[in-house]
Design a protein around this motif. Structure first.
Motif, PDB file in Angstrom:
ATOM      1  N   UNK A  30      34.206  88.464  17.959  1.00 15.74           N
ATOM      2  CA  UNK A  30      33.410  87.259  18.804  1.00 15.74           C
ATOM      3  C   UNK A  30      32.380  88.282  19.497  1.00 15.74           C
ATOM      4  N   UNK A  31      31.905  89.195  20.608  1.00 13.44           N
ATOM      5  CA  UNK A  31      31.222  89.896  20.554  1.00 13.44           C
ATOM      6  C   UNK A  31      30.535  90.465  19.733  1.00 13.44           C
ATOM      7  N   UNK A  32      31.055  90.650  18.098  1.00 14.89           N
ATOM      8  CA  UNK A  32      29.832  91.435  17.361  1.00 14.89           C
ATOM      9  C   UNK A  32      29.318  90.239  16.509  1.00 14.89           C
ATOM     10  N   UNK A  33      29.705  89.050  16.541  1.00 16.48           N
ATOM     11  CA  UNK A  33      29.321  88.066  16.327  1.00 16.48           C
ATOM     12  C   UNK A  33      28.492  87.461  17.303  1.00 16.48           C
ATOM     13  N   UNK A  34      28.188  87.645  18.187  1.00 15.50           N
ATOM     14  CA  UNK A  34      27.144  87.416  19.054  1.00 15.50           C
ATOM     15  C   UNK A  34      25.778  88.407  18.976  1.00 15.50           C
ATOM     16  N   UNK A  39      20.422  89.929  17.889  1.00 15.15           N
ATOM     17  CA  UNK A  39      19.252  90.842  16.320  1.00 15.15           C
ATOM     18  C   UNK A  39      18.839  89.674  15.461  1.00 15.15           C
ATOM     19  N   UNK A  40      19.759  88.831  14.722  1.00 16.44           N
ATOM     20  CA  UNK A  40      19.206  87.933  14.135  1.00 16.44           C
ATOM     21  C   UNK A  40      17.686  87.153  14.329  1.00 16.44           C
TER      22      UNK A  40
END
Length: 161
Positions: A30-34, A39-40
């Motif tokens: 979940x943290x990686x997705x955030x 960044x996007x």
């Protein structure tokens, strides 16, 4: 709906330490997705502002100063070159005795034109330090031979990257 709450409540009560790596993996994912989302968003904002490959930002093409009757042929443009350096370009007829008013900048401007001769298409560079704690004029006031009434030329905002 109550069945769902009871099921979750039952699962939470039956957790043991063997489930911790699974939960940590899920939270990590979940943290990686955030992070990827943030960044996007930042990249999209940068693209909306014109990208990283623009050497000069020309805002004064969109915003022109109000000009008096004596100034109908004079056209000035200020572009941000880099850092504190700006370029004032003359798109009108040749001008002699060009002078910029230093007073609105409270000592934060350097190399402003004083009695300069600027031919059509010519330019002069000046330096303007913009400090967040001080409000400076958003325009440069110019006079020249034959134009005693000051003319305002908008200074483009600096977009920090």
């Amino acid at each position: 709906m109550d069945e769902i709450f009871e099921w979750v409540k039952g699962k939470a009560a039956s957790l043991d330490w063997g489930d911790v790596p699974g939960w940590l993996g899920g939270v990590g994912l979940g943290l990686v997705a955030i992070v990827i989302g943030v960044i996007g968003i930042r990249s999209q904002k940068r693209n909306d502002l014109g990208g990283d490959d623009l050497p000069e930002i020309q805002v004064s093409d969109l915003v022109r100063s109000q000009r008096g009757a004596a100034d109908l042929n004079a056209q000035w443009d200020i572009t941000h070159v880099r850092g504190v350096v700006y370029r004032l370009r003359n798109y009108g007829p040749d001008v002699t005795g060009l002078t910029a008013d230093e007073r609105p900048f409270g000592g934060l401007a350097r190399d402003l034109p004083q009695k300069a001769d600027v031919p059509r298409g010519g330019s002069v560079e000046f330096r303007l330090v913009q400090v967040d704690q001080m409000t400076t004029s958003g325009e440069l006031w110019l006079t020249w031979d034959g134009q005693d009434e000051p003319v305002a030329v908008p200074i483009p905002p600096v977009i920090h990257r």
